[in-house]
Structure formats: C-alpha cells, structure tokens
Design an enzyme around this catalytic site. Structure first.
Site, mmCIF file in Angstrom:
data_model
loop_
_atom_site.group_PDB
_atom_site.id
_atom_site.type_symbol
_atom_site.label_atom_id
_atom_site.label_comp_id
_atom_site.label_asym_id
_atom_site.label_seq_id
_atom_site.Cartn_x
_atom_site.Cartn_y
_atom_site.Cartn_z
ATOM 1 N N GLY A 12 0.833 -1.197 0.000
ATOM 2 C CA GLY A 12 0.000 0.000 0.000
ATOM 3 C C GLY A 12 0.866 1.244 0.000
ATOM 4 O O GLY A 12 0.498 2.284 0.541
ATOM 5 N N ASN A 89 1.058 -2.326 5.190
ATOM 6 C CA ASN A 89 0.237 -1.129 5.245
ATOM 7 C C ASN A 89 -0.976 -1.228 4.326
ATOM 8 O O ASN A 89 -1.882 -0.404 4.402
ATOM 9 C CB ASN A 89 1.109 0.087 4.880
ATOM 10 C CG ASN A 89 0.317 1.357 4.716
ATOM 11 O OD1 ASN A 89 -0.275 1.856 5.669
ATOM 12 N ND2 ASN A 89 0.277 1.881 3.503
ATOM 13 N N TYR A 154 -13.438 -3.837 9.354
ATOM 14 C CA TYR A 154 -12.114 -3.207 9.410
ATOM 15 C C TYR A 154 -11.477 -3.395 10.794
ATOM 16 O O TYR A 154 -10.304 -3.759 10.912
ATOM 17 C CB TYR A 154 -12.284 -1.720 9.089
ATOM 18 C CG TYR A 154 -11.021 -0.907 8.993
ATOM 19 C CD1 TYR A 154 -10.176 -1.019 7.894
ATOM 20 C CD2 TYR A 154 -10.692 0.019 9.992
ATOM 21 C CE1 TYR A 154 -9.023 -0.237 7.797
ATOM 22 C CE2 TYR A 154 -9.548 0.799 9.890
ATOM 23 C CZ TYR A 154 -8.719 0.665 8.796
ATOM 24 O OH TYR A 154 -7.596 1.440 8.695
ATOM 25 N N ALA A 156 -12.169 -5.730 12.961
ATOM 26 C CA ALA A 156 -11.863 -7.157 13.129
ATOM 27 C C ALA A 156 -10.550 -7.502 12.435
ATOM 28 O O ALA A 156 -9.704 -8.219 12.983
ATOM 29 C CB ALA A 156 -12.997 -8.015 12.576
ATOM 30 N N ILE A 187 -5.558 10.392 10.712
ATOM 31 C CA ILE A 187 -4.401 10.930 9.992
ATOM 32 C C ILE A 187 -4.908 11.630 8.736
ATOM 33 O O ILE A 187 -5.751 11.088 8.014
ATOM 34 C CB ILE A 187 -3.404 9.804 9.608
ATOM 35 C CG1 ILE A 187 -3.036 8.951 10.842
ATOM 36 C CG2 ILE A 187 -2.159 10.384 8.938
ATOM 37 C CD1 ILE A 187 -2.335 9.676 11.978
#
Length: 243
Positions: A12, A89, A154, A156, A187
């Site tokens: 990613g 990531n 997400y 989990a 972020i």
C-alpha cells in the site's frame, strides 16, 4: 546486520501513509520497494521521486489478497536477496453498520488486511531469519482498539493483526527480528478527507488536530532502525491522545 543495502517492502506504498513511510525509509538508507495494487503508476511516481532525491527505490504491483499472484511477485523480489523490512500497510475499508453489511464487504476487507498480511509476510520470513536481522511492522488502527461504528469488518481485520503481531514476535524474538504494530488514529490523507470535519476532530482528539502521514512514518522509521532492537510484540498507538 550483513553487508549491502537492506531492502524494505511497503505494501500500500502508493497511499498517503504508505508513501510517507516509503520516503522515510529511503531517507534512512533502505532500498524501498513501493507496492501498489491498482495504482502502479502512482507507486512508480513515488519510486522515481525517491531516486531523484538520492534514495533507492523500485515499484511493484500485485493484489495482496491473491495468494498466487503475491507469491510469484515475492519470489521475483527474493531472487535478488532477502527483504529484511516489511511494512504491512495495505488495507481497505468498506464501511457499513453490521446489520446492513454485505458478505462481500466483510470478506474483502478481512482478505486484504489479514490474509494479505499472511500472503506477503510468510514467504519473506525464512530468508529474513537467515540474515538474523529483520523488522515486521504492521499498520493497524485505533478502530481495532476501541471499535468504530460502521467498521466491524475493518476493526476485526486490524485487531486480528494485533494478535498475529504478538504471536509472530514471540516466534522470531531469538532471531534478531522484531514484530510490532503501529495503530494510527485520525491521519490527514486523501482517504480520510471529508470523513472527519474539523469539529469532529476537535471532539475526538485531545490534540484537536489530525496527525500527519510523516508523523506515522517517523514512528515506523524508528521501529525499523537498530535503535528499536529491543522493542517487539508491541501495539504502539499514534493518535494525539484519543485513547
């Protein structure tokens, strides 16, 4: 440990946080492999930018959720030697409250974050262990620690990475390899833009601002360094005091 330039794979790597991590690791002297799934051009752009700044980088594309495709891409990378730093990531979110969540939303989010972690990391481990130096850094989320409405899938997936982080850390502790998770809060990236209006951030975050990708990358850079060699099995939050 060992001679030559260490190589780091950042999955990613074409996203906001991923790109900042790639730049930081390159600045720290690592050869960075910038991974993307569909956005190979963006990964290539980041690799070229790093090289222009005097760093070493290359781009690669594969779907981390596709085991065969990932395996083939990794074998090609491993032909040039071990990858000693892996930053997991890659992740997606596809939000819905669970009563209204489609099975495909559940499966794909879990698949990319959790199965993707296994597909990418497992083949790199034996060559990494042979060097007796390595770093596995998993990018997770504050959602894994607190839960978040609309993100059962997400949360989990990312919480699953926390368990894997702790287990793998124990397995590799005697081999000079550390395994940690970095759990960012809010972020500021293109992905989160519009999701969090200023008032909401001020409500949720004691520091009353979003974090920057560079701040996350600073923590990842530290964990990837020799200075962090006694830190393993940890979930390190970076969230401006949210929890």
């Amino acid at each position: 440990g060992g001679g030559g330039m260490k190589r780091a794979l950042v999955t990613g790597g074409s996203g906001g946080i991923g790109a900042a991590i790639c730049r930081r690791l390159a600045a720290d002297g690592l050869h960075v492999i910038v991974h993307a799934n569909s956005r190979l051009q963006e990964a290539q752009r980041i690799a070229v930018e790093i090289a222009a700044g005097g760093g070493a980088a290359q781009a690669v594309a594969f779907d981390v959720a596709d085991r065969a495709q990932t395996e083939a891409a990794l074998q090609e990378l491993l032909a040039a030697g071990p990858v000693q730093v892996v930053v997991n990531n890659a992740g997606i979110h596809d939000d819905a409250v669970m009563p209204a969540m489609k099975p495909a939303q559940w499966s794909r989010v879990i698949d990319v974050s959790l199965n993707g972690f296994f597909n990418v990391t497992q083949p790199l481990l034996l060559p990494m262990m042979a060097t007796r130096w390595g770093r596995v850094i998993n990018i997770t989320s504050v959602a894994a620690l607190t839960g978040n409405r609309g993100q059962a899938n997400y949360a989990a997936a990312k919480a699953g990475l926390h368990g894997a982080t702790k287990s793998l850390a124990i397995e590799l502790a005697s081999r000079g390899i550390t395994v940690n998770a970095v759990a960012p809060g809010i972020i500021a990236t293109a992905m989160t833009e519009g999701l969090f209006p200023k008032e909401r951030i001020e409500l949720l975050v004691p520091m009353k601002r979003a974090g920057t990708p560079e701040e996350v990358a600073g923590l990842v850079g530290f964990l990837a360094s020799d200075a962090a060699s006694y830190i393993t099995g940890q979930i390190i939050s970076i969230n401006g005091g949210m929890i």
